[in-house]
Scaffold this motif. Structure first.
Motif, mmCIF file in Angstrom:
data_model
loop_
_atom_site.group_PDB
_atom_site.id
_atom_site.type_symbol
_atom_site.label_atom_id
_atom_site.label_comp_id
_atom_site.label_asym_id
_atom_site.label_seq_id
_atom_site.Cartn_x
_atom_site.Cartn_y
_atom_site.Cartn_z
ATOM 1 N N SER A 60 -37.674 -3.247 -2.817
ATOM 2 C CA SER A 60 -38.612 -2.409 -2.046
ATOM 3 C C SER A 60 -38.097 -1.876 -0.714
ATOM 4 O O SER A 60 -38.613 -0.881 -0.212
ATOM 5 N N SER A 61 -37.089 -2.505 -0.113
ATOM 6 C CA SER A 61 -36.656 -2.026 1.206
ATOM 7 C C SER A 61 -35.165 -2.187 1.470
ATOM 8 O O SER A 61 -34.708 -1.924 2.580
ATOM 9 N N LEU A 62 -34.411 -2.619 0.470
ATOM 10 C CA LEU A 62 -32.974 -2.816 0.658
ATOM 11 C C LEU A 62 -32.223 -1.601 0.119
ATOM 12 O O LEU A 62 -32.095 -1.403 -1.085
ATOM 13 N N SER A 63 -31.732 -0.791 1.042
ATOM 14 C CA SER A 63 -31.052 0.452 0.667
ATOM 15 C C SER A 63 -29.569 0.202 0.418
ATOM 16 O O SER A 63 -28.910 -0.528 1.159
ATOM 17 N N TYR A 64 -29.065 0.843 -0.632
ATOM 18 C CA TYR A 64 -27.639 0.806 -0.937
ATOM 19 C C TYR A 64 -26.941 2.114 -0.528
ATOM 20 O O TYR A 64 -25.858 2.417 -1.039
ATOM 21 N N SER A 65 -27.524 2.869 0.369
ATOM 22 C CA SER A 65 -26.896 4.124 0.798
ATOM 23 C C SER A 65 -25.482 3.859 1.320
ATOM 24 O O SER A 65 -25.269 2.990 2.170
ATOM 25 N N SER A 66 -24.537 4.613 0.807
ATOM 26 C CA SER A 66 -23.130 4.445 1.163
ATOM 27 C C SER A 66 -22.526 5.804 1.465
ATOM 28 O O SER A 66 -22.941 6.821 0.887
ATOM 29 N N TYR A 67 -21.535 5.831 2.346
ATOM 30 C CA TYR A 67 -21.049 7.095 2.884
ATOM 31 C C TYR A 67 -19.520 7.150 2.941
ATOM 32 O O TYR A 67 -18.845 6.140 3.143
#
Length: 261
Positions: free
Chosen positions: A249-256
């Protein structure tokens, strides 16, 4: 050589085949970064020290299972990548030559799960030398961005610089739900838009600039690896979102990816 920030999420990334982030990391060499680095410098959220520290390992790394209450099979996983003592000394040399005076050497520390979990998916043969550099949660974003700037020459020396943390990291807010909590989505959206538009000073001062910053990061250690990777790419770096998914619900795996212009 580009630099990267990887959201490593939950330690279960090491075994949970249903997670999109796991498949993203497994496709690393094929779809994201086909080059083979000479060595890898990992700035992990799970090594937090008062002063910058590098691990100077001559043999193969021990695997640190720094998590509790997870399935037994996770504690049997090993990632015996060789150490990178020459890289460690080079990192110390760059830092001490640019005002980071008290850089420690740790000759015993292995790889924590912020390093070995993503690396075992990205480079499963464990044959590329690895060095870790610690974060300092008592400092701020600008400090870590400047640390990254100092490390920029490593990109020309065949070193892959990888920050490993989390785009959002509030363990008390995790819920077994597929519905993303609004505050997490708003912070994550702000992060991506701010990076893609090159507003790096806002990133450095995220506590004041970002919506729900204190909820997304009650403590900053999982965000600071991003500042180091961003700084290492240079002031004119271009940011790219290379993965986005969610868990609990709130753990983002956004990677850049950060590419020098």
């Amino acid at each position: 050589m580009e630099t990267f920030f990887i959201s490593h999420g939950s330690p279960t990334l090491s075994i949970d085949t249903s997670l999109p982030a796991r498949h993203f990391l497994q496709s690393w060499n094929e779809k994201v970064f086909p080059q083979t680095p000479k060595s890898i410098l990992v700035i992990s959220a799970h090594w937090d020290t008062a002063e910058p520290s590098v691990n100077v390992i001559s043999g193969n790394h021990d695997t640190i299972h720094d998590f509790y209450g997870f399935p037994k099979e996770m504690y049997q996983l090993k990632y015996p990548a060789p150490g990178a003592p020459e890289l460690a000394k080079r990192v110390k040399e760059l830092l001490t030559g640019s005002g980071f005076k008290d850089v420690k050497e740790d000759r015993a520390r292995g790889l924590d799960h912020g390093a070995w979990v993503p690396l075992m998916l990205m480079y499963p043969k464990a044959d590329i030398p690895v060095c870790q550099l610690s974060v300092q949660s008592g400092k701020d974003g600008t400090y870590h961005y400047n640390m990254g700037k100092v490390l920029a020459p490593l990109r020309e020396e065949g070193v892959l610089i990888m920050g490993s943390g989390s785009a959002t990291h509030n363990l008390r807010a995790l819920q077994p739900s597929s519905t993303i909590l609004p505050w997490a989505l708003e912070f994550d959206t702000w992060l991506t838009e701010t990076l893609l538009n090159g507003r790096y000073e806002d990133i450095n001062h995220f506590e004041k600039k970002a919506p729900y910053a204190k909820i997304a990061h009650p403590w900053p250690e999982h965000f600071y690896p991003l500042h180091v990777a961003l700084g290492a790419a240079g002031e004119k770096a271009k940011a790219e979102l290379i993965h986005n998914s969610w868990e609990l619900s709130s753990l983002s795996y956004s990677s850049y990816r950060f590419t020098t212009q």
